[in-house]
Design a protein around this motif. Structure first.
Motif, PDB file in Angstrom:
ATOM      1  N   LEU A  94       0.837  -1.206   0.000  1.00 50.48           N
ATOM      2  CA  LEU A  94       0.000   0.000   0.000  1.00 50.48           C
ATOM      3  C   LEU A  94       0.866   1.248   0.000  1.00 50.48           C
ATOM      4  O   LEU A  94       1.914   1.287   0.662  1.00 50.48           O
ATOM      5  N   PRO A  95       0.437   2.285  -0.705  1.00 52.18           N
ATOM      6  CA  PRO A  95       1.172   3.550  -0.642  1.00 52.18           C
ATOM      7  C   PRO A  95       1.150   4.097   0.782  1.00 52.18           C
ATOM      8  O   PRO A  95       0.128   4.013   1.473  1.00 52.18           O
ATOM      9  N   LEU A  96       2.290   4.652   1.207  1.00 53.72           N
ATOM     10  CA  LEU A  96       2.357   5.193   2.563  1.00 53.72           C
ATOM     11  C   LEU A  96       3.369   6.312   2.630  1.00 53.72           C
ATOM     12  O   LEU A  96       4.564   6.109   2.400  1.00 53.72           O
ATOM     13  N   ASP A  97       2.893   7.499   2.952  1.00 55.67           N
ATOM     14  CA  ASP A  97       3.741   8.620   3.356  1.00 55.67           C
ATOM     15  C   ASP A  97       3.668   8.656   4.876  1.00 55.67           C
ATOM     16  O   ASP A  97       2.628   9.001   5.445  1.00 55.67           O
ATOM     17  N   VAL A  98       4.752   8.286   5.546  1.00 53.99           N
ATOM     18  CA  VAL A  98       4.708   8.107   7.002  1.00 53.99           C
ATOM     19  C   VAL A  98       4.472   9.405   7.754  1.00 53.99           C
ATOM     20  O   VAL A  98       4.174   9.379   8.949  1.00 53.99           O
ATOM     21  N   THR A  99       4.578  10.541   7.065  1.00 54.24           N
ATOM     22  CA  THR A  99       4.336  11.822   7.735  1.00 54.24           C
ATOM     23  C   THR A  99       2.848  12.163   7.791  1.00 54.24           C
ATOM     24  O   THR A  99       2.481  13.206   8.343  1.00 54.24           O
ATOM     25  N   LYS A 100       1.996  11.304   7.234  1.00 47.01           N
ATOM     26  CA  LYS A 100       0.555  11.550   7.181  1.00 47.01           C
ATOM     27  C   LYS A 100      -0.180  10.552   8.085  1.00 47.01           C
ATOM     28  O   LYS A 100      -0.335   9.374   7.723  1.00 47.01           O
ATOM     29  N   PRO A 101      -0.644  10.973   9.258  1.00 50.41           N
ATOM     30  CA  PRO A 101      -1.327  10.044  10.169  1.00 50.41           C
ATOM     31  C   PRO A 101      -2.513   9.334   9.530  1.00 50.41           C
ATOM     32  O   PRO A 101      -2.774   8.162   9.831  1.00 50.41           O
ATOM     33  N   GLU A 102      -3.229  10.019   8.639  1.00 55.34           N
ATOM     34  CA  GLU A 102      -4.395   9.393   8.020  1.00 55.34           C
ATOM     35  C   GLU A 102      -3.996   8.214   7.127  1.00 55.34           C
ATOM     36  O   GLU A 102      -4.761   7.250   6.982  1.00 55.34           O
ATOM     37  N   GLN A 103      -2.800   8.260   6.551  1.00 56.77           N
ATOM     38  CA  GLN A 103      -2.346   7.138   5.734  1.00 56.77           C
ATOM     39  C   GLN A 103      -1.951   5.953   6.613  1.00 56.77           C
ATOM     40  O   GLN A 103      -2.135   4.793   6.219  1.00 56.77           O
ATOM     41  N   TRP A 104      -1.429   6.223   7.790  1.00 57.37           N
ATOM     42  CA  TRP A 104      -1.168   5.146   8.745  1.00 57.37           C
ATOM     43  C   TRP A 104      -2.481   4.462   9.125  1.00 57.37           C
ATOM     44  O   TRP A 104      -2.544   3.234   9.262  1.00 57.37           O
ATOM     45  N   GLN A 105      -3.526   5.248   9.311  1.00 58.62           N
ATOM     46  CA  GLN A 105      -4.820   4.658   9.660  1.00 58.62           C
ATOM     47  C   GLN A 105      -5.352   3.793   8.531  1.00 58.62           C
ATOM     48  O   GLN A 105      -5.925   2.724   8.765  1.00 58.62           O
ATOM     49  N   GLN A 106      -5.138   4.231   7.293  1.00 56.29           N
ATOM     50  CA  GLN A 106      -5.560   3.429   6.147  1.00 56.29           C
ATOM     51  C   GLN A 106      -4.797   2.105   6.094  1.00 56.29           C
ATOM     52  O   GLN A 106      -5.366   1.051   5.786  1.00 56.29           O
ATOM     53  N   ILE A 107      -3.491   2.165   6.411  1.00 58.73           N
ATOM     54  CA  ILE A 107      -2.677   0.942   6.461  1.00 58.73           C
ATOM     55  C   ILE A 107      -3.248  -0.016   7.510  1.00 58.73           C
ATOM     56  O   ILE A 107      -3.408  -1.226   7.268  1.00 58.73           O
ATOM     57  N   ALA A 108      -3.558   0.516   8.687  1.00 59.10           N
ATOM     58  CA  ALA A 108      -4.082  -0.319   9.776  1.00 59.10           C
ATOM     59  C   ALA A 108      -5.404  -0.969   9.381  1.00 59.10           C
ATOM     60  O   ALA A 108      -5.618  -2.177   9.587  1.00 59.10           O
ATOM     61  N   THR A 109      -6.293  -0.176   8.813  1.00 59.71           N
ATOM     62  CA  THR A 109      -7.607  -0.697   8.420  1.00 59.71           C
ATOM     63  C   THR A 109      -7.481  -1.778   7.354  1.00 59.71           C
ATOM     64  O   THR A 109      -8.084  -2.856   7.459  1.00 59.71           O
ATOM     65  N   SER A 110      -6.665  -1.510   6.343  1.00 59.64           N
ATOM     66  CA  SER A 110      -6.505  -2.471   5.246  1.00 59.64           C
ATOM     67  C   SER A 110      -5.820  -3.746   5.717  1.00 59.64           C
ATOM     68  O   SER A 110      -6.175  -4.852   5.282  1.00 59.64           O
ATOM     69  N   ALA A 111      -4.833  -3.600   6.601  1.00 55.26           N
ATOM     70  CA  ALA A 111      -4.130  -4.774   7.122  1.00 55.26           C
ATOM     71  C   ALA A 111      -5.073  -5.671   7.910  1.00 55.26           C
ATOM     72  O   ALA A 111      -5.053  -6.898   7.778  1.00 55.26           O
ATOM     73  N   GLN A 112      -5.931  -5.060   8.722  1.00 51.64           N
ATOM     74  CA  GLN A 112      -6.876  -5.847   9.514  1.00 51.64           C
ATOM     75  C   GLN A 112      -7.931  -6.502   8.628  1.00 51.64           C
ATOM     76  O   GLN A 112      -8.330  -7.649   8.870  1.00 51.64           O
TER      77      GLN A 112
END
Length: 296
Positions: free
Chosen positions: A60-78
């Motif tokens: 998944l695309p991830l810019d680690v400086t963007k908290p909302e993208q971290w949340q998207q990673i968490a949701t998709s991973a789960q």
């Protein structure tokens, strides 16, 4: 059965370098792997490589400086794999080496936002999910030997990595009761492209010098020297396997370059000598017998 079998790891900066090396190593142990990276073409290549090796992967695309993208990673991973058991905060940038007065604030902001805040955002997003399922897990933060001893001409990078080491020490004490093991990886030079990390520098951090067609002779010489040092570095494939070895041994500090021990010993000796001078000082020697609070 491996203690990693069937569990899920989330790895930032997982498209290449140390992140991909760790992804391959944990995947070989039977983990599902979620890799995030800002470099989307490289991310696709990494996804295919892991698939070809028989590793269950979500890229998944991830810019680690963007908290909302971290949340998207968490949701998709789960949604894909269920519980998350490991977070590897690997994404990092080198910044532009230079003297104090010539390191611009945009570069400081970029390095600290990626190397420090990216670790914080990832940890704050995913550690609560590990706590919720109650099965424990692993938090691996990628720092650097620069986190142990300052690097001349690299003040922003050094500052960010010292912070990552300190946070890891703090989180180790905090998360041990939840059976979440914290380790901090501190490599010296590894054969990666971190010295070329400006290729992915977002526009909001760029300056006029980033867009110059030609480097100054001094910067060009420094870049050439750094490339030679990295080319002589440790093969990146070794690093992922070393991480597995170290977390199985419950190591807090994961070192990859034992030859740097003498360098750190000099620092520790200097620190010890500074304490000796403080103990001999009539101003503060009375504190020797006081109870230590807050750090133990």
């Amino acid at each position: 059965m491996s203690e990693f079998q069937g569990k899920t790891a989330v790895i930032s900066g997982g498209a290449e370098g140390i992140g991909l090396s760790v992804a391959r190593a944990v995947g070989k142990q039977g983990m599902n792997v979620v890799i995030g990276d800002i470099d989307e073409p490289q991310l696709k290549l990494a996804e295919q490589l892991l698939c070809d090796e028989g590793i269950e992967v979500l890229a998944l695309p991830l810019d680690v400086t963007k908290p909302e993208q971290w949340q998207q990673i968490a949701t998709s991973a789960q949604e894909r794999f269920g519980k998350i058991h490991m977070l590897v905060n690997n994404a990092g940038v080198s910044g532009t080496p230079g003297v104090i007065e010539k390191t611009n604030i945009q570069d400081w902001n970029w390095v600290m936002d990626v190397n420090l805040m990216g670790v914080i955002y990832g940890t704050q997003t995913l550690i609560p999910l590990m706590k919720q399922h109650g099965e424990g897990g692993w938090l691996i933060n990628v720092a650097s030997m620069a986190g142990m001893i300052g690097v001349p001409m690299g003040q922003a990078y050094t500052a960010s990595k010292v912070a990552v080491v300190g946070m890891s020490e703090s989180w180790r004490a905090e998360l041990t009761p939840q059976n979440i093991q914290v380790s901090v990886l501190c490599p010296a030079f590894v054969q990666t492209r971190i010295n070329l990390s400006s290729r992915n520098k977002p526009s909001e951090y760029q300056t006029a010098s980033d867009n110059e067609q030609e480097m100054s002779p001094a910067r060009a010489a420094m870049a050439e020297h750094m490339q030679k040092v990295i080319d002589r570095g440790l093969a990146v494939e070794v690093v992922g396997e070393r991480v597995i070895e170290a977390i199985r041994a419950n190591e807090l500090y994961i070192f990859t370059h034992p030859n740097y021990r003498t360098v750190l010993q000099k620092r520790f000796e200097a620190v010890d000598q500074a304490f000796e001078r403080a103990a001999a000082s009539p101003l503060v020697s009375h504190l020797l017998d006081e109870e230590i609070d807050g750090f133990m």
